[in-house]
Design an enzyme around this catalytic site. Structure first.
Site, PDB file in Angstrom:
ATOM      1  CB  ALA A 143      -0.954  -0.005   1.192  1.00 35.05           C
ATOM      2  CG  ASP A 145       9.333 -10.200   2.173  1.00 39.44           C
ATOM      3  OD1 ASP A 145       8.319 -10.610   1.579  1.00 39.44           O
ATOM      4  OD2 ASP A 145      10.493 -10.421   1.782  1.00 39.44           O
ATOM      5  CB  VAL A 146       3.373 -10.279   2.023  1.00 37.82           C
ATOM      6  CG1 VAL A 146       2.812  -8.923   2.408  1.00 37.82           C
ATOM      7  CG2 VAL A 146       3.783 -10.312   0.549  1.00 37.82           C
ATOM      8  CE1 TYR A 157       1.774  -9.972 -11.501  1.00 38.15           C
ATOM      9  CE2 TYR A 157       0.540 -10.174 -13.548  1.00 38.15           C
ATOM     10  CZ  TYR A 157       0.772  -9.531 -12.354  1.00 38.15           C
ATOM     11  OH  TYR A 157      -0.009  -8.444 -11.995  1.00 38.15           O
ATOM     12  CE  LYS A 204      -1.181 -10.689  -9.633  1.00 46.25           C
ATOM     13  NZ  LYS A 204      -1.351 -10.174  -8.251  1.00 46.25           N
TER      14      LYS A 204
HETATM   15  P1  NAP Z   1       3.375  -1.373  -7.796  1.00 43.65           P
HETATM   16  O1  NAP Z   1       3.087   0.046  -8.132  1.00 43.65           O
HETATM   17  O2  NAP Z   1       4.648  -1.988  -8.264  1.00 43.65           O
HETATM   18  O3  NAP Z   1       3.218  -1.558  -6.221  1.00 43.65           O
HETATM   19  C1  NAP Z   1       3.434  -2.822  -5.613  1.00 43.65           C
HETATM   20  C2  NAP Z   1       3.742  -2.609  -4.159  1.00 43.65           C
HETATM   21  O4  NAP Z   1       3.916  -3.912  -3.556  1.00 43.65           O
HETATM   22  C3  NAP Z   1       5.029  -1.824  -3.932  1.00 43.65           C
HETATM   23  O5  NAP Z   1       4.843  -0.817  -2.975  1.00 43.65           O
HETATM   24  C4  NAP Z   1       5.994  -2.900  -3.464  1.00 43.65           C
HETATM   25  O6  NAP Z   1       6.990  -2.447  -2.557  1.00 43.65           O
HETATM   26  C5  NAP Z   1       5.057  -3.838  -2.713  1.00 43.65           C
HETATM   27  N1  NAP Z   1       5.683  -5.133  -2.499  1.00 43.65           N
HETATM   28  C6  NAP Z   1       6.401  -5.870  -3.383  1.00 43.65           C
HETATM   29  N2  NAP Z   1       6.855  -6.983  -2.804  1.00 43.65           N
HETATM   30  C7  NAP Z   1       6.421  -6.958  -1.513  1.00 43.65           C
HETATM   31  C8  NAP Z   1       6.569  -7.841  -0.416  1.00 43.65           C
HETATM   32  N3  NAP Z   1       7.275  -8.986  -0.516  1.00 43.65           N
HETATM   33  N4  NAP Z   1       5.992  -7.508   0.756  1.00 43.65           N
HETATM   34  C9  NAP Z   1       5.299  -6.366   0.882  1.00 43.65           C
HETATM   35  N5  NAP Z   1       5.119  -5.479  -0.127  1.00 43.65           N
HETATM   36  C10 NAP Z   1       5.670  -5.782  -1.320  1.00 43.65           C
HETATM   37  O7  NAP Z   1       2.231  -2.346  -8.392  1.00 43.65           O
HETATM   38  P2  NAP Z   1       0.682  -2.076  -8.749  1.00 43.65           P
HETATM   39  O8  NAP Z   1       0.595  -1.866 -10.209  1.00 43.65           O
HETATM   40  O9  NAP Z   1       0.076  -1.098  -7.810  1.00 43.65           O
HETATM   41  O10 NAP Z   1       0.100  -3.546  -8.480  1.00 43.65           O
HETATM   42  C11 NAP Z   1      -0.554  -3.890  -7.271  1.00 43.65           C
HETATM   43  C12 NAP Z   1      -1.129  -5.288  -7.430  1.00 43.65           C
HETATM   44  O11 NAP Z   1      -2.026  -5.315  -8.552  1.00 43.65           O
HETATM   45  C13 NAP Z   1      -0.083  -6.369  -7.705  1.00 43.65           C
HETATM   46  O12 NAP Z   1      -0.460  -7.571  -7.068  1.00 43.65           O
HETATM   47  C14 NAP Z   1      -0.161  -6.525  -9.204  1.00 43.65           C
HETATM   48  O13 NAP Z   1       0.292  -7.794  -9.615  1.00 43.65           O
HETATM   49  C15 NAP Z   1      -1.638  -6.345  -9.432  1.00 43.65           C
HETATM   50  N6  NAP Z   1      -1.994  -5.954 -10.797  1.00 43.65           N
HETATM   51  C16 NAP Z   1      -1.537  -4.788 -11.353  1.00 43.65           C
HETATM   52  C17 NAP Z   1      -1.907  -4.447 -12.636  1.00 43.65           C
HETATM   53  C18 NAP Z   1      -1.437  -3.184 -13.307  1.00 43.65           C
HETATM   54  O14 NAP Z   1      -1.738  -3.015 -14.519  1.00 43.65           O
HETATM   55  N7  NAP Z   1      -0.773  -2.286 -12.622  1.00 43.65           N
HETATM   56  C19 NAP Z   1      -2.730  -5.313 -13.369  1.00 43.65           C
HETATM   57  C20 NAP Z   1      -3.167  -6.500 -12.777  1.00 43.65           C
HETATM   58  C21 NAP Z   1      -2.807  -6.806 -11.487  1.00 43.65           C
HETATM   59  P3  NAP Z   1       8.423  -1.910  -3.107  1.00 43.65           P
HETATM   60  O15 NAP Z   1       8.126  -0.614  -3.749  1.00 43.65           O
HETATM   61  O16 NAP Z   1       9.258  -1.766  -1.881  1.00 43.65           O
HETATM   62  O17 NAP Z   1       8.921  -2.946  -4.045  1.00 43.65           O
END
Ligand code: NAP
Length: 253
Positions: A14, A63-64, A154, A158
């Site tokens: 978040a 770290d989840v 991925y 998913k």
């Molecule tokens: P994002 O901007 O890259 O944000 C992801 C966040 O998750 C970052 O703050 C990251 O922290 C954190 N994170 C990564 N590994 C972690 C861990 N082991 N423990 C705790 N936190 C962790 O991604 P987003 O686009 O918002 O995506 C959010 C979710 O939606 C993800 O599950 C992604 O797969 C899914 N999703 C996204 C899209 C899209 O088009 N954007 C589409 C489909 C699904 P750090 O910054 O420290 O790495």
């Protein structure tokens, strides 16, 4: 004070992107929100935005994919905000590569964060939900669950989350707990910006090309996902469970 005012939510990943929008939305809905991310310091902006709007938030670093960190984080939320009855598993990352180039580490890292992370968080949080005889779990899937070139890791994670969600719905339903998946399509965040950089396109051109293929002719924004999550975790959604809602601007198949 409405029931929802007293709810405590945890949103993982978040600090930015979709998770930040979800945390901000759930706080606006009246929940106290644990803003969980890898680095507690990176949660400051989300927490500040919630507090500035008059909401309640707590930054939590974990770290989840690590059992001990998850157990400690959920315990801390319970003692500082109250037992969590809403959980949004959103933390995620990409390690895209074609199968023949994908390393063991690419596979394990993605499966560990998305799938194992959602499992660990759900297992730790369900205890409070079962005690409260109420709970809402939302797992973040993706349109890539249907298959996507360069994303064997991925898409497997998913798609796995959709099966995980349906099983949670069956196991936890008798305790007043629902579990659903939200499956975003293209959402403009750092994650999609990084993909654009990887394929050597400007983010603007990348978004324009994506929008042309989407029935509503635009890419999504994090608030599109937050709106759907807000519905799924609302009290009124108690008869919606085990579902996957695609937030993708159109049907995908
Ligand atoms: P994002 O901007 O890259 O944000 C992801 C966040 O998750 C970052 O703050 C990251 O922290 C954190 N994170 C990564 N590994 C972690 C861990 N082991 N423990 C705790 N936190 C962790 O991604 P987003 O686009 O918002 O995506 C959010 C979710 O939606 C993800 O599950 C992604 O797969 C899914 N999703 C996204 C899209 C899209 O088009 N954007 C589409 C489909 C699904 P750090 O910054 O420290 O790495």
């Amino acid at each position: 004070m409405s029931q929802e005012t007293r709810r405590v939510a945890i949103v993982t990943g978040a600090a930015r992107g979709i998770g930040a929008a979800v945390a901000i939305r759930l706080a606006a809905d009246g929940m106290a929100v644990a803003v969980l991310d890898l680095d507690e310091g990176n949660c400051a902006d989300t927490v500040k935005e919630i507090e500035t709007a008059g909401g309640k938030a707590l930054a939590v670093g974990a770290d989840v994919s690590k059992t001990d960190q998850v157990e400690a984080a959920v315990g801390r939320v319970a003692s500082e905000l109250g037992g969590p009855t809403v959980l949004v598993n959103n933390a995620g990352l990409l390690r895209d590569n074609l199968l023949f180039k994908m390393t063991d580490d690419d596979w394990d890292t993605v499966l560990n964060v998305h799938l194992r992370g959602s499992f660990l968080m759900s297992r730790a949080a369900q205890k409070y939900m079962v005690e409260a005889k109420y709970g809402r779990i939302v797992n973040t899937s993706s349109s890539s669950a249907l298959g996507n070139r360069g994303q064997a890791n991925y898409s497997a994670a998913k798609a796995g989350l959709q099966g995980f969600t349906k099983t949670l719905a069956k196991e936890l339903g008798p305790f007043g707990i629902t579990a659903n998946s939200v499956a975003p399509g293209f959402i403009a965040t750092d994650m999609t910006a990084a993909t654009a950089a990887r394929v050597k396109m400007s983010f603007e051109d990348f978004k324009t090309a994506a929008a042309a293929q989407i029935p509503v002719r635009r890419v999504g924004v994090p608030e599109d996902v937050a709106h759907t999550v807000s519905f799924l975790v609302s009290e009124g959604a108690g008869y919606v469970s085990g579902q996957v809602i695609y937030v993708a601007g159109g049907p995908l198949c």
